[in-house]
Design a protein around this motif. Sequence first.
Motif, PDB file in Angstrom:
ATOM      1  N   ARG A 175       5.445   6.745  13.716  1.00  0.00           N
ATOM      2  CA  ARG A 175       5.236   7.625  14.872  1.00  0.00           C
ATOM      3  C   ARG A 175       4.548   6.877  16.008  1.00  0.00           C
ATOM      4  N   GLN A 176       3.600   5.994  15.674  1.00  0.00           N
ATOM      5  CA  GLN A 176       2.935   5.187  16.704  1.00  0.00           C
ATOM      6  C   GLN A 176       3.969   4.319  17.433  1.00  0.00           C
ATOM      7  N   LEU A 177       4.851   3.673  16.662  1.00  0.00           N
ATOM      8  CA  LEU A 177       5.869   2.803  17.258  1.00  0.00           C
ATOM      9  C   LEU A 177       6.845   3.604  18.114  1.00  0.00           C
ATOM     10  N   GLN A 181       6.208   6.383  19.677  1.00  0.00           N
ATOM     11  CA  GLN A 181       5.514   6.810  20.894  1.00  0.00           C
ATOM     12  C   GLN A 181       5.436   5.661  21.895  1.00  0.00           C
ATOM     13  N   LYS A 182       5.190   4.443  21.408  1.00  0.00           N
ATOM     14  CA  LYS A 182       5.152   3.278  22.302  1.00  0.00           C
ATOM     15  C   LYS A 182       6.505   3.061  22.961  1.00  0.00           C
ATOM     16  N   ALA A 183       7.577   3.274  22.191  1.00  0.00           N
ATOM     17  CA  ALA A 183       8.910   3.096  22.748  1.00  0.00           C
ATOM     18  C   ALA A 183       9.219   4.178  23.774  1.00  0.00           C
ATOM     19  N   ALA A 184       8.716   5.393  23.530  1.00  0.00           N
ATOM     20  CA  ALA A 184       8.987   6.503  24.440  1.00  0.00           C
ATOM     21  C   ALA A 184       8.088   6.476  25.674  1.00  0.00           C
ATOM     22  N   GLU A 185       6.937   5.848  25.574  1.00  0.00           N
ATOM     23  CA  GLU A 185       5.978   5.799  26.675  1.00  0.00           C
ATOM     24  C   GLU A 185       5.576   4.349  26.940  1.00  0.00           C
ATOM     25  N   PRO A 186       6.487   3.556  27.497  1.00  0.00           N
ATOM     26  CA  PRO A 186       6.162   2.140  27.714  1.00  0.00           C
ATOM     27  C   PRO A 186       5.057   1.973  28.758  1.00  0.00           C
ATOM     28  N   VAL A 187       4.366   0.865  28.660  1.00  0.00           N
ATOM     29  CA  VAL A 187       3.344   0.519  29.647  1.00  0.00           C
ATOM     30  C   VAL A 187       4.039   0.223  30.965  1.00  0.00           C
ATOM     31  N   LEU A 188       3.499   0.772  32.027  1.00  0.00           N
ATOM     32  CA  LEU A 188       4.093   0.545  33.348  1.00  0.00           C
ATOM     33  C   LEU A 188       3.972  -0.921  33.738  1.00  0.00           C
ATOM     34  N   PRO A 189       5.024  -1.519  34.276  1.00  0.00           N
ATOM     35  CA  PRO A 189       5.006  -2.962  34.551  1.00  0.00           C
ATOM     36  C   PRO A 189       4.011  -3.369  35.624  1.00  0.00           C
ATOM     37  N   TRP A 190       3.552  -2.462  36.467  1.00  0.00           N
ATOM     38  CA  TRP A 190       2.626  -2.839  37.525  1.00  0.00           C
ATOM     39  C   TRP A 190       1.160  -2.639  37.157  1.00  0.00           C
ATOM     40  N   LEU A 191       0.934  -2.234  35.892  1.00  0.00           N
ATOM     41  CA  LEU A 191      -0.460  -2.060  35.461  1.00  0.00           C
ATOM     42  C   LEU A 191      -0.980  -3.310  34.794  1.00  0.00           C
ATOM     43  N   LEU A 246     -10.761   7.526  -2.281  1.00  0.00           N
ATOM     44  CA  LEU A 246     -10.002   6.341  -1.898  1.00  0.00           C
ATOM     45  C   LEU A 246      -9.614   6.390  -0.431  1.00  0.00           C
ATOM     46  N   THR A 247      -9.329   5.209   0.119  1.00  0.00           N
ATOM     47  CA  THR A 247      -8.730   5.103   1.440  1.00  0.00           C
ATOM     48  C   THR A 247      -7.553   4.146   1.347  1.00  0.00           C
ATOM     49  N   ILE A 248      -6.451   4.540   1.983  1.00  0.00           N
ATOM     50  CA  ILE A 248      -5.289   3.662   2.121  1.00  0.00           C
ATOM     51  C   ILE A 248      -5.192   3.291   3.595  1.00  0.00           C
ATOM     52  N   THR A 249      -5.049   2.002   3.859  1.00  0.00           N
ATOM     53  CA  THR A 249      -4.870   1.522   5.228  1.00  0.00           C
ATOM     54  C   THR A 249      -3.600   0.692   5.272  1.00  0.00           C
ATOM     55  N   ALA A 250      -2.789   0.966   6.285  1.00  0.00           N
ATOM     56  CA  ALA A 250      -1.562   0.191   6.499  1.00  0.00           C
ATOM     57  C   ALA A 250      -1.693  -0.556   7.811  1.00  0.00           C
ATOM     58  N   THR A 251      -1.166  -1.768   7.834  1.00  0.00           N
ATOM     59  CA  THR A 251      -1.157  -2.586   9.040  1.00  0.00           C
ATOM     60  C   THR A 251       0.250  -3.118   9.246  1.00  0.00           C
ATOM     61  N   ASP A 252       0.719  -2.977  10.482  1.00  0.00           N
ATOM     62  CA  ASP A 252       2.018  -3.516  10.857  1.00  0.00           C
ATOM     63  C   ASP A 252       1.870  -4.077  12.260  1.00  0.00           C
ATOM     64  N   GLY A 253       1.649  -5.386  12.332  1.00  0.00           N
ATOM     65  CA  GLY A 253       1.383  -6.003  13.633  1.00  0.00           C
ATOM     66  C   GLY A 253       0.080  -5.473  14.206  1.00  0.00           C
ATOM     67  N   ASP A 254       0.151  -4.906  15.408  1.00  0.00           N
ATOM     68  CA  ASP A 254      -1.036  -4.359  16.059  1.00  0.00           C
ATOM     69  C   ASP A 254      -1.296  -2.900  15.689  1.00  0.00           C
ATOM     70  N   ASN A 255      -0.465  -2.336  14.871  1.00  0.00           N
ATOM     71  CA  ASN A 255      -0.584  -0.920  14.519  1.00  0.00           C
ATOM     72  C   ASN A 255      -1.268  -0.759  13.170  1.00  0.00           C
ATOM     73  N   THR A 256      -2.202   0.186  13.108  1.00  0.00           N
ATOM     74  CA  THR A 256      -2.861   0.501  11.845  1.00  0.00           C
ATOM     75  C   THR A 256      -2.916   2.010  11.673  1.00  0.00           C
ATOM     76  N   ALA A 257      -2.966   2.421  10.423  1.00  0.00           N
ATOM     77  CA  ALA A 257      -3.096   3.836  10.085  1.00  0.00           C
ATOM     78  C   ALA A 257      -3.827   3.917   8.756  1.00  0.00           C
ATOM     79  N   SER A 258      -4.553   5.010   8.557  1.00  0.00           N
ATOM     80  CA  SER A 258      -5.252   5.172   7.287  1.00  0.00           C
ATOM     81  C   SER A 258      -5.290   6.642   6.892  1.00  0.00           C
ATOM     82  N   ALA A 259      -5.546   6.869   5.610  1.00  0.00           N
ATOM     83  CA  ALA A 259      -5.642   8.220   5.066  1.00  0.00           C
ATOM     84  C   ALA A 259      -6.609   8.188   3.893  1.00  0.00           C
ATOM     85  N   ALA A 260      -7.243   9.323   3.651  1.00  0.00           N
ATOM     86  CA  ALA A 260      -8.202   9.451   2.548  1.00  0.00           C
ATOM     87  C   ALA A 260      -7.588  10.290   1.433  1.00  0.00           C
TER      88      ALA A 260
END
Length: 113
Positions: free
Chosen positions: A99-101, A103-113, A23-37
Amino acid sequence: MEFKWSVNKVTVAEDNLVVKVDLTITATDGDNTASAAYSCNLVRGNTFTPFNQLTEEQVLAWCFEPVVTTWTDPNNVEQTLMRLIKDEGEAQVAGQISRQLAQKAAEPVLPWL
């Protein structure tokens, strides 16, 4: 968060009895996805469905049934463990997305990129 379980492969015994399910389980939350076998080993039950009449929903239902293991510990006390693969899988991928969310909060995209 949305969860989707999929059957990837089944293993059958010589009498077309399904004995293992991958089996595979896939979760989706907005733009974030994760899966496990996961793998689910099945034992012969009281009913039989011919292989060509199986549905994915039926096979998933078999895998989602609680698995209860009972043993006696060294102090001669009976112990019981109940495993719910559906709950385990959904908790695992939900944790991955958390954990993905974080990490995004801890490492925001730089505003000048």
